[in-house]
Design a protein around this motif. Structure first.
Motif, PDB file in Angstrom:
ATOM      1  N   ARG A  21       0.705  -1.189   0.058  1.00 45.46           N
ATOM      2  CA  ARG A  21       0.050   0.025  -0.162  1.00 45.46           C
ATOM      3  C   ARG A  21       0.968   1.443  -0.139  1.00 45.46           C
ATOM      4  O   ARG A  21       0.511   2.320  -0.714  1.00 45.46           O
ATOM      5  N   MET A  22       2.037   1.208   0.712  1.00 40.04           N
ATOM      6  CA  MET A  22       2.874   2.227   1.043  1.00 40.04           C
ATOM      7  C   MET A  22       3.671   2.613  -0.339  1.00 40.04           C
ATOM      8  O   MET A  22       4.070   3.652  -0.868  1.00 40.04           O
ATOM      9  N   HIS A  23       4.165   1.379  -0.980  1.00 40.98           N
ATOM     10  CA  HIS A  23       5.142   1.634  -2.175  1.00 40.98           C
ATOM     11  C   HIS A  23       4.638   1.092  -3.313  1.00 40.98           C
ATOM     12  O   HIS A  23       5.346   1.408  -4.386  1.00 40.98           O
ATOM     13  N   GLY A  24       3.660   0.434  -3.502  1.00 39.25           N
ATOM     14  CA  GLY A  24       2.995   0.012  -4.708  1.00 39.25           C
ATOM     15  C   GLY A  24       3.809  -1.309  -5.035  1.00 39.25           C
ATOM     16  O   GLY A  24       4.728  -1.717  -4.382  1.00 39.25           O
ATOM     17  N   TYR A  25       3.338  -2.114  -6.040  1.00 37.87           N
ATOM     18  CA  TYR A  25       3.894  -3.444  -6.180  1.00 37.87           C
ATOM     19  C   TYR A  25       5.211  -3.423  -7.207  1.00 37.87           C
ATOM     20  O   TYR A  25       6.007  -4.053  -6.669  1.00 37.87           O
ATOM     21  N   ARG A  26       5.179  -2.437  -8.179  1.00 36.37           N
ATOM     22  CA  ARG A  26       6.273  -2.578  -8.945  1.00 36.37           C
ATOM     23  C   ARG A  26       7.514  -1.998  -8.149  1.00 36.37           C
ATOM     24  O   ARG A  26       8.738  -2.314  -8.437  1.00 36.37           O
ATOM     25  N   ASP A  27       7.203  -0.744  -7.650  1.00 36.33           N
ATOM     26  CA  ASP A  27       8.331  -0.295  -6.986  1.00 36.33           C
ATOM     27  C   ASP A  27       9.040  -0.881  -5.529  1.00 36.33           C
ATOM     28  O   ASP A  27      10.238  -0.523  -5.393  1.00 36.33           O
ATOM     29  N   ILE A  28       8.327  -1.608  -5.067  1.00 39.26           N
ATOM     30  CA  ILE A  28       9.041  -2.511  -3.692  1.00 39.26           C
ATOM     31  C   ILE A  28       9.841  -3.385  -4.012  1.00 39.26           C
ATOM     32  O   ILE A  28       9.522  -4.173  -4.996  1.00 39.26           O
ATOM     33  N   LEU A 103      -5.168  -0.244  -0.313  1.00 40.66           N
ATOM     34  CA  LEU A 103      -4.257  -0.897  -1.275  1.00 40.66           C
ATOM     35  C   LEU A 103      -5.128  -1.353  -2.621  1.00 40.66           C
ATOM     36  O   LEU A 103      -4.479  -1.528  -3.766  1.00 40.66           O
ATOM     37  N   VAL A 104      -6.404  -1.338  -2.472  1.00 36.82           N
ATOM     38  CA  VAL A 104      -7.246  -1.649  -3.564  1.00 36.82           C
ATOM     39  C   VAL A 104      -7.219  -0.600  -4.688  1.00 36.82           C
ATOM     40  O   VAL A 104      -7.057  -0.579  -5.985  1.00 36.82           O
ATOM     41  N   THR A 105      -7.540   0.526  -3.996  1.00 34.58           N
ATOM     42  CA  THR A 105      -7.680   1.740  -4.854  1.00 34.58           C
ATOM     43  C   THR A 105      -6.157   2.202  -5.660  1.00 34.58           C
ATOM     44  O   THR A 105      -6.104   2.505  -7.117  1.00 34.58           O
ATOM     45  N   ASN A 106      -5.262   2.004  -4.996  1.00 34.04           N
ATOM     46  CA  ASN A 106      -3.943   2.180  -5.220  1.00 34.04           C
ATOM     47  C   ASN A 106      -3.886   1.221  -6.544  1.00 34.04           C
ATOM     48  O   ASN A 106      -2.730   1.359  -7.581  1.00 34.04           O
ATOM     49  N   SER A 107      -4.132  -0.072  -6.405  1.00 35.48           N
ATOM     50  CA  SER A 107      -3.958  -1.078  -7.212  1.00 35.48           C
ATOM     51  C   SER A 107      -4.595  -0.707  -8.618  1.00 35.48           C
ATOM     52  O   SER A 107      -4.031  -1.266  -9.761  1.00 35.48           O
ATOM     53  N   ILE A 108      -5.884  -0.195  -8.369  1.00 33.37           N
ATOM     54  CA  ILE A 108      -6.625   0.293  -9.789  1.00 33.37           C
ATOM     55  C   ILE A 108      -5.853   1.097 -10.709  1.00 33.37           C
ATOM     56  O   ILE A 108      -5.667   1.042 -11.774  1.00 33.37           O
ATOM     57  N   ILE A 122      -9.278  -6.855  -7.046  1.00 36.79           N
ATOM     58  CA  ILE A 122     -10.241  -5.749  -7.511  1.00 36.79           C
ATOM     59  C   ILE A 122     -11.664  -5.815  -7.727  1.00 36.79           C
ATOM     60  O   ILE A 122     -12.319  -5.276  -7.443  1.00 36.79           O
ATOM     61  N   ASP A 123     -11.728  -7.057  -8.655  1.00 44.26           N
ATOM     62  CA  ASP A 123     -13.160  -7.375  -9.155  1.00 44.26           C
ATOM     63  C   ASP A 123     -14.057  -7.773  -7.827  1.00 44.26           C
ATOM     64  O   ASP A 123     -15.152  -7.349  -7.714  1.00 44.26           O
ATOM     65  N   ALA A 124     -13.309  -8.419  -6.678  1.00 37.90           N
ATOM     66  CA  ALA A 124     -14.342  -8.773  -5.770  1.00 37.90           C
ATOM     67  C   ALA A 124     -14.532  -7.528  -5.001  1.00 37.90           C
ATOM     68  O   ALA A 124     -15.719  -7.433  -4.337  1.00 37.90           O
ATOM     69  N   THR A 125     -13.597  -6.517  -4.783  1.00 38.81           N
ATOM     70  CA  THR A 125     -13.858  -5.459  -3.955  1.00 38.81           C
ATOM     71  C   THR A 125     -15.131  -4.664  -4.753  1.00 38.81           C
ATOM     72  O   THR A 125     -16.067  -4.205  -4.082  1.00 38.81           O
ATOM     73  N   LEU A 161     -10.317   8.366  -1.848  1.00 45.74           N
ATOM     74  CA  LEU A 161      -9.229   7.251  -1.418  1.00 45.74           C
ATOM     75  C   LEU A 161      -7.932   7.716  -2.353  1.00 45.74           C
ATOM     76  O   LEU A 161      -6.987   7.804  -1.613  1.00 45.74           O
ATOM     77  N   THR A 162      -8.143   8.259  -3.358  1.00 42.69           N
ATOM     78  CA  THR A 162      -7.108   8.774  -4.217  1.00 42.69           C
ATOM     79  C   THR A 162      -6.665  10.148  -4.077  1.00 42.69           C
ATOM     80  O   THR A 162      -5.605  10.298  -3.886  1.00 42.69           O
ATOM     81  N   LEU A 163      -7.731  10.935  -3.759  1.00 42.16           N
ATOM     82  CA  LEU A 163      -7.431  12.130  -3.294  1.00 42.16           C
ATOM     83  C   LEU A 163      -6.781  12.481  -1.913  1.00 42.16           C
ATOM     84  O   LEU A 163      -6.042  13.283  -1.676  1.00 42.16           O
ATOM     85  N   SER A 164      -7.113  11.399  -1.076  1.00 38.34           N
ATOM     86  CA  SER A 164      -6.375  11.402   0.400  1.00 38.34           C
ATOM     87  C   SER A 164      -4.792  11.128   0.036  1.00 38.34           C
ATOM     88  O   SER A 164      -4.161  11.622   0.952  1.00 38.34           O
TER      89      SER A 164
END
Length: 207
Positions: A21-28, A103-108, A122-125, A161-164
């Motif tokens: 959630r803090m770093h993203g999937y690709r960057d961590i 984490l879900v919104t960030n993944s979207i 994402i689909d489940a959420t 959630l994005t604007l936060s």
């Protein structure tokens, strides 16, 4: 042979989810995931296959644990518009108001429409939110109004959630939530059922 080191799976997955959630999937990096989870890289690969496997498992745990529990708390059973408003306001409070979003919104945002380790969760959420919002809106506004209002709320939910993460003041985002729900209340077709003592307050938050 040495004994295989055991660990608490839920604790590891929630720690990994927070790190993603803090770093993203690709960057961590794997090193950062080792630090966050307390596992060495060999244990991560043995238990989850690779970074994608850990991410997939962590996101699934996040959705079906953290997210689903919040939806049950604020939008389950006989929840009202007031209760549903509490869900929206709660994402502007700890633990989600730390500037790293959901984490879900960030993944979207990170993956978009591509086929990714996040796709299933994402689909489940989306299904959980659509069902919860539709149930409350249909009960209080009627089926005809509920369909359009559901998409309005889904957009608002992921928008805040994005604007936060943008640095905008949380009170400004909260004001937008309150205005939206005040407008929805004017369309109520049934008396509010928030007199139910079991209903959570709109100001109540949960971690």
């Amino acid at each position: 042979m040495g004994r295989r080191r055991t660990f608490d799976r839920d604790t590891v997955l929630m720690a990994a989810a927070n790190a993603f959630r803090m770093h993203g999937y690709r960057d961590i990096s794997i090193a950062a995931l080792e630090k966050a989870t307390g596992l060495v890289s060999g244990s991560i690969y043995n238990a989850f296959g690779d970074k994608a496997g850990l991410f997939r498992a962590a996101l699934e745990r996040y959705v079906h644990g953290f997210v689903a529990e919040r939806i049950r708390h604020f939008a389950g059973g006989e929840a009202t518009l007031d209760d549903l408003e509490g869900l929206f306001l709660s994402v502007l409070e700890p633990p989600l108001a730390d500037g790293f979003g959901c984490l879900v919104t960030n993944s979207i945002v990170e993956f978009g429409r591509e086929d990714s380790p996040a796709r299933e969760s994402i689909d489940a959420t989306m299904a959980l939110l659509r069902d919860a919002f539709s149930d409350v809106l249909t009960r209080e506004l009627g089926a005809e109004v509920a369909a359009g209002a559901m998409m309005q709320l889904l957009t608002l939910y992921h928008g805040i959630l994005t604007l936060s993460r943008s640095g905008l003041p949380m009170d400004e985002l909260a004001r937008s939530v309150r205005l939206t729900f005040a407008q929805l209340r004017t369309q109520r077709t049934t008396p509010p059922s928030s007199l139910n003592p079991e209903s959570p307050s709109p100001e109540r938050t949960t971690t």
